[in-house]
Motif scaffolding. Structure first.
Motif, PDB file in Angstrom:
ATOM      1  N   SER A  65       4.575  34.383  59.169  1.00  0.00           N
ATOM      2  CA  SER A  65       5.063  35.691  58.731  1.00  0.00           C
ATOM      3  C   SER A  65       5.876  35.601  57.442  1.00  0.00           C
ATOM      4  O   SER A  65       6.651  34.673  57.255  1.00  0.00           O
ATOM      5  N   ASN A  66       5.727  36.634  56.611  1.00  0.00           N
ATOM      6  CA  ASN A  66       6.516  36.699  55.384  1.00  0.00           C
ATOM      7  C   ASN A  66       8.007  36.795  55.695  1.00  0.00           C
ATOM      8  O   ASN A  66       8.842  36.376  54.903  1.00  0.00           O
TER       9      ASN A  66
ATOM     10  N   ASP B  18      10.656  31.059  54.461  1.00  0.00           N
ATOM     11  CA  ASP B  18      11.214  29.746  54.111  1.00  0.00           C
ATOM     12  C   ASP B  18      10.559  28.621  54.930  1.00  0.00           C
ATOM     13  O   ASP B  18      10.623  27.457  54.546  1.00  0.00           O
ATOM     14  N   LEU B  19       9.916  28.980  56.056  1.00  0.00           N
ATOM     15  CA  LEU B  19       9.275  27.939  56.881  1.00  0.00           C
ATOM     16  C   LEU B  19       7.859  27.603  56.384  1.00  0.00           C
ATOM     17  O   LEU B  19       7.274  26.608  56.785  1.00  0.00           O
TER      18      LEU B  19
ATOM     19  N   ASP C 108       9.706  42.088  66.358  1.00  0.00           N
ATOM     20  CA  ASP C 108      10.982  41.817  65.674  1.00  0.00           C
ATOM     21  C   ASP C 108      10.867  40.578  64.775  1.00  0.00           C
ATOM     22  O   ASP C 108      11.148  40.640  63.602  1.00  0.00           O
ATOM     23  N   PHE C 109      10.475  39.466  65.369  1.00  0.00           N
ATOM     24  CA  PHE C 109      10.186  38.256  64.581  1.00  0.00           C
ATOM     25  C   PHE C 109       8.889  37.655  65.112  1.00  0.00           C
ATOM     26  O   PHE C 109       8.891  36.613  65.764  1.00  0.00           O
ATOM     27  N   PRO C 110       7.762  38.351  64.852  1.00  0.00           N
ATOM     28  CA  PRO C 110       6.514  37.916  65.476  1.00  0.00           C
ATOM     29  C   PRO C 110       6.072  36.548  64.968  1.00  0.00           C
ATOM     30  O   PRO C 110       6.381  36.165  63.839  1.00  0.00           O
ATOM     31  N   MET C 111       5.348  35.814  65.834  1.00  0.00           N
ATOM     32  CA  MET C 111       4.846  34.496  65.423  1.00  0.00           C
ATOM     33  C   MET C 111       3.453  34.622  64.790  1.00  0.00           C
ATOM     34  O   MET C 111       2.643  33.708  64.881  1.00  0.00           O
TER      35      MET C 111
END
Ligand SMILES: O=C(O)CCC(=O)C(=O)O
Ligand SMILES: [Fe+2]
Length: 317
Positions: A110-111, A115-116, A168-171
């Protein structure tokens, strides 16, 4: 194996959401696979993604290995890095690595957690990062529209997945795939991708049109023997969408995460998958509408992140 069933075609531009949701429900119950057309992503965008993908896979192996898949599951996986069919046993010569898939791939996450991610250098591939980030954004928005129709199809509010924090913070990740055309004697009997079901909610796949994808569309259970494999054809401009294991768990196996594989046909093949996986904290538990006294939940509740971590561990172990 038959020459191919015609899978349902879902038109995402239709204003009649109730009818579209009902067609998706039927497709997910019957096949776990369907095509999506009129999704709003233009042919030019797909073309750019495939061009950039080919450029990356043509780099020397040592360049690609500098971006080897990291702990956050982003980056390059070389040939033979993965086995999807964990039921396959070693047959014969160890040096032939019988069970390992004949494909290389690259994961882009995800954008929102950019950073990952890992990126090829701008000097070697100047358009790469922008192309992939913008594709990730486009396909994510199509996938969310589909997920809201899936919620409707299960008699839930169309914002069900938002409400439980799934996005929210999808993988969610884009996965570029390359199946090499040149096969060695050792590669006899290997698959591009061995039989597997996908792990998440849904997968949105596009291919370059080279055949090879097959699915067990008519086997209702994954352990049915013998397995009947149907060709899944490329449809120009359409996504091939399939149900993943988390959605199968949510729906208590009402929706099928169908086994599929890619044959190694001795021809270069490129495809781009998008795996829509929820926030790792999201609890996946049988929906009320999918269980009853006579049909109790088949799986215990599980956090999506725990489930996906374990599946990836087995795949790459
Ligand atoms: O390349 C394809 O056609 C399918 C890829 C696939 O099934 C996967 O990556 O999970
Ligand atoms: Fe798959």
């Amino acid at each position: 194996m038959s020459s191919g069933l015609s899978l349902p075609l879902i038109d995402l531009s239709s204003p009649d959401r109730a009818t579209v949701a009902e067609s998706i429900r039927q497709a997910c119950i019957e096949y776990g696979f369907f095509y999506v057309i009129n999704h709003g992503i233009g042919k030019g965008i797909f073309q750019k993604v495939f061009e950039e993908s080919q450029k990356f896979f043509s780099l020397p192996l040592e360049e690609k290995m500098k971006l080897k898949r990291n702990d956050a599951h982003r980056g390059y996986t070389p040939l033979y890095a993965e086995t999807l069919d964990t039921s396959t046993e070693f047959k014969g010569n160890f040096s032939c690595l019988y069970v390992w898939d004949l494909k290389e791939s690259f994961y882009i996450g995800s954008n929102s957690q950019d950073d990952l991610n890992q990126w090829p250098s701008e000097e070697s591939l100047p358009l790469w990062r922008d192309t992939m980030q913008s594709y990730h954004q486009d396909v994510m928005s199509v996938a969310k529209r589909l997920a809201s129709l899936i919620a409707l199809s299960l008699n839930l509010d169309d914002n069900f997945f938002e409400r439980i924090g799934a996005w929210d913070f999808p993988m969610a990740s884009v996965r570029l795939l390359h199946y090499p055309g040149e096969l060695s004697a050792c590669d006899n009997g290997k698959y591009g991708a061995s039989a597997h079901s996908d792990y998440g909610i849904i997968t949105l796949l596009v291919t370059d049109g080279v055949p090879g994808l097959q699915a067990c569309l008519l086997n209702m259970e994954k352990d049915t023997n013998p397995q009947l494999w149907e060709n899944v054809h490329h449809v120009n401009g359409a996504f091939i969408v399939n149900v993943g294991d988390l959605l199968e768990r949510w729906t208590n196996c009402l929706f099928r995460s169908t086994l599929h594989r890619v044959l190694a046909i001795g021809k270069d093949r490129y495809s781009v998958a998008f795996f829509l996986d929820p926030n790792p904290d999201c609890l996946v538990e049988c929906l009320e509408s999918c269980c009853s006294d006579s049909h109790p939940p088949r799986f215990p509740p599980i956090r999506s992140g725990d489930y996906l971590k374990e599946r990836l561990r087995v795949t790459y172990s």
